[in-house]
Design an enzyme around this catalytic site. Structure first.
Site, mmCIF file in Angstrom:
data_model
loop_
_atom_site.group_PDB
_atom_site.id
_atom_site.type_symbol
_atom_site.label_atom_id
_atom_site.label_comp_id
_atom_site.label_asym_id
_atom_site.label_seq_id
_atom_site.Cartn_x
_atom_site.Cartn_y
_atom_site.Cartn_z
ATOM 1 N N HIS A 44 0.705 -1.174 -0.128
ATOM 2 C CA HIS A 44 0.081 -0.099 0.051
ATOM 3 C C HIS A 44 0.808 1.417 -0.038
ATOM 4 O O HIS A 44 0.398 2.267 -0.359
ATOM 5 C CB HIS A 44 -0.777 -0.199 1.102
ATOM 6 C CG HIS A 44 -2.209 -0.836 1.021
ATOM 7 N ND1 HIS A 44 -3.228 -0.609 1.626
ATOM 8 C CD2 HIS A 44 -2.180 -2.118 0.161
ATOM 9 C CE1 HIS A 44 -4.117 -1.733 1.242
ATOM 10 N NE2 HIS A 44 -3.439 -2.561 0.566
ATOM 11 N N HIS A 104 -2.003 -11.985 -2.604
ATOM 12 C CA HIS A 104 -2.963 -12.764 -1.941
ATOM 13 C C HIS A 104 -2.705 -14.235 -1.718
ATOM 14 O O HIS A 104 -3.357 -15.074 -1.284
ATOM 15 C CB HIS A 104 -4.443 -12.295 -2.867
ATOM 16 C CG HIS A 104 -4.812 -11.348 -2.767
ATOM 17 N ND1 HIS A 104 -5.776 -10.924 -3.611
ATOM 18 C CD2 HIS A 104 -4.479 -10.204 -2.220
ATOM 19 C CE1 HIS A 104 -6.149 -9.592 -3.588
ATOM 20 N NE2 HIS A 104 -5.030 -9.156 -2.775
#
Length: 721
Positions: A99, A264
């Site tokens: 992020h 993920h």
């Protein structure tokens, strides 16, 4: 508000004339005024380090292996105040790094992980960054231990990279060298929305119409909404958002699938609780919370009861190890929509084998369904993404390699050329997205090259304009562009309208011959020609000067250049050469301000450069706007003298254009643009213009112009730092 101390009994004992957190600012009173604040960031007044502190030198003293060893140990050192999922912080650290780096966008090079900006608003409080404050706080003991030798910016990115290594991935490499900032950036446009998750950044229904330069679909998100477009699940529509947002981060389809799947493969989403019980974000939190936000003071709120995105569950069977489980689950099971305990949309498998379920983060005897976000389902439903996903599933080694390279690109995209990377793990391979430039020759006769340039038939305007056009593409945001490499002679730059291709071709033919004759690079000769032009112009104004010059630029080739990636560097406007490709919604002077900030210039440097370039005959297509002199080609302060002369009156003629008339006689003396007039209308810029218009500052004007010019020409010379 009169500047007096308020009553200690009934009033506030603060001198209200000196604003702290209250009061009406100038921008509130005059919202349309040109705000120069973006040019005055990150100076010594906000930086607690000594003036001579050089992080890039300090980090070279770091015990790199000891730091990495400590980070490996951190991953499994679970803390009771914020326990690690399955006893491993890897997923949390990767999300923090992702992020940070994922806020980068190619359009203006802003965002990214290169400054440690995740520590400050707004990013530290974005809805997409819920609980990343805990990740940074977990890193604090390591930052405290290694001190000035490791920046937060480097540590945030390194933590994610080490997390992958600790879970079994062979990473591609790592480069240190990111320098911290000390307050929020003022130049980054994150969107115009006034509420979190607002989405007023599209022109109609087309997902391709995402406002430029943004690369996220909603305010406060990094990329896409994990639940679906505007929170409504539809994997094929989400695939459109994924393709647009990742494309604006310079990622192709294969890199996009790799990053989505690799990101993920480990960790989990958190939504096992009531999101309404979370406290305010870090910027709005109470003082006793000490910079931590989203604290649940009602229920447990940690471990299996953590709420972050609102989606709940892990993507894979083994969320603390690198494997191919993501594709196994995604492609082998059918999935259905469900709601998480927090009320978020998520996809869960139908009829999954018990052994394929991940265990609970606290109790290995309990198993839960894995989950997929709408973006994950896009990897299965979109035919292009699906084909790539199937290849990755069939070839785990290829997937691991592509991901490792994509992760390296994601986390280093805003660092500039490889020469800026520091440390023992810098990959030897040159990557085309790093805009490689070969080393240039420093051992040639500079005086001979200058003599040949001076003897050519090139005008001052031609020499200075070409050098300026070569250097002006530099962006301090991601360290791309600039004169090194002389890519102005390659596609696509040689054909850009802003570079006046016909004039450029003529000039380059002459300068390339001089480079061949002298052994200099074309890149060096282009800048040297600009310097020769300025020296001639100064002499015409009565000053003998030598413009500083540092040889050593190299010449890039087409093979070293990803032509398409340079499209985002094309100047669509240049206030310095008084040019707009077309009329934009943003005022011309604001466009110039944005370009100035990207080039790393201050307001007074912008002022002196514009004033000097106007009298040198460098306007695009040789227009006469702002050429307030009858001595074109002489480096005089005439622009400022005539701009501030009250014998003149300024009259609008048509859109963004003006006539300068004699106040008494009424005759037209010059024409101008808004960019010219702003240096007399804006009170701050006028104060600079008046300095350069003074009779005793003709020498200072030339001195300051040369200094600012040299700064632009050397902006990408990282080898000189």
């Amino acid at each position: 508000m009169d500047g007096k101390v308020g009553s200690t009994t009934t009033g506030c004992p603060v001198i209200h004339g000196g604003m702290t957190s209250t009061g009406t600012s100038n921008t509130a009173w005059w919202p349309n005024a040109l705000n120069l604040d973006i040019l005055h960031q990150h100076d010594t007044k906000t930086n607690p380090m000594e003036k001579d502190f050089n992080y890039r030198e300090e980090v070279k003293k770091l015990d790199f292996e000891a730091l990495k060893k400590d980070l490996h140990a951190l991953m499994t050192d679970s803390q009771a105040w914020w326990p690690a999922d399955w006893g491993h912080y890897g997923g949390l650290m990767i999300r923090m790094s992702w992020h940070a780096a994922g806020s980068y966008r190619v359009a203006d090079g802003r965002g990214g992980a290169g400054t440690g900006n995740q520590r400050f608003a707004p990013l530290n409080s974005w809805p997409d960054n819920v609980n990343l404050d805990k990740a940074r706080r977990l890193l604090w003991p390591i930052k405290k231990k290694y001190g000035n030798k490791i920046s937060w910016a480097d540590l945030i990115v390194l933590a994610g990279t080490i997390a992958y290594e600790s879970m079994g991935l062979k990473t591609f490499g790592f480069g240190f060298g990111r320098e911290d900032i000390w307050h929020p950036e003022k130049d980054v446009y994150w969107g115009s929305e006034q509420e979190w998750l607002g989405a007023k950044r599209y022109d109609g229904k087309s997902r391709e119409s995402l406002e430029n330069p943004l690369a996220a679909v909603q305010m406060g998100l990094i990329y896409v909404n994990p639940e679906g477009v505007n929170g409504q699940p539809d994997p094929l529509r989400t695939a459109q958002d994924v393709r647009v947002t990742f494309g604006r981060m310079a990622m192709n389809d294969e890199e996009t699938v790799a990053l989505t799947a690799g990101g993920h493969t480990v960790g989990k989403c958190h939504g096992n609780g009531n999101a309404k019980l979370l406290g305010p974000n870090p910027e709005a939190a109470n003082v006793e919370d000490q910079g931590l936000g989203w604290i649940n003071k009602t229920t447990r709120g940690i471990g299996r009861n953590t709420v972050s995105s609102g989606i709940e569950g892990a993507w894979t069977t083994h969320p603390t190890q690198w494997d191919n489980g993501y594709f196994y689950l995604l492609l082998n099971y059918d999935w259905e929509l469900k709601k998480s305990p927090a009320g978020a949309w998520q996809w869960e498998p139908i009829h999954i084998k018990e052994e394929d379920k991940p265990v609970d983060v606290e109790d290995p005897a309990i198993r839960h369904n894995p989950i997929m976000t709408d973006a994950d389902m896009a990897m299965k439903m979109d035919p292009v993404y699906r084909k790539i996903a199937e290849r990755f599933y069939q070839d785990p080694d290829y997937f691991a390699e592509v991901f490792a390279r994509a992760w390296f690109k994601l986390t280093h995209r805003d660092m500039g050329p490889k020469t800026r990377y520091i440390g023992p793990d810098v990959p030897k391979e040159d990557l085309i997205w790093q805009d490689p430039v070969p080393a240039g020759n420093r051992a040639y006769d500079i005086a001979a090259a200058k003599a040949k340039i001076a003897a050519s038939n090139l005008t001052i305007g031609e020499m200075v304009s070409t050098a300026w056009d070569s250097a002006r593409t530099f962006r301090g945001s991601d360290k791309r562009g600039g004169a090194n490499g002389a890519r102005i002679r390659l596609k696509p730059q040689k054909d850009w309208e802003g570079n006046e291709p016909q004039r450029l071709t003529k000039v380059l033919q002459i300068l390339e011959d001089i480079a061949t004759d002298t052994g200099a690079s074309v890149a060096d000769v282009i800048i040297l020609a600009g310097n020769v032009g300025i020296e001639k112009a100064a002499k015409a104004a009565g000053f003998d000067i030598i413009v500083p010059f540092a040889p050593g630029r190299g010449d890039a080739t087409d093979d070293m250049t990803d032509a398409e990636s340079f499209d985002v560097l094309e100047p669509l406007h240049d206030g310095y050469r008084n040019w707009l490709k077309k009329t934009y919604d943003v005022r011309p002077e604001e466009l110039m301000l944005d370009r100035t900030q990207l080039m790393g210039l201050t307001a007074h440097e912008m002022t002196v450069l514009v004033g000097g370039l106007r009298v040198l005959g460098t306007n695009h297509n040789n227009t006469q706007y702002g050429v307030f002199t009858d001595r074109v080609g002489a480096l005089t302060n005439d622009f400022f003298v005539n701009l501030t002369d009250m014998a003149n009156v300024w009259i609008p003629s048509k859109d963004n254009l003006y006539e300068i008339r004699d106040r008494k006689a009424g005759n037209i003396k010059w024409t101008a643009t808004r960019v010219d007039l702003v240096f007399g209308s804006n009170s701050i810029l006028r104060s600079y213009a008046e300095v350069y218009a003074q009779d005793d500052n003709k020498g200072k004007f030339i001195q300051d112009f040369v200094a600012a010019w040299t700064k632009v020409m050397n902006a990408d010379r990282f080898d000189l730092a």
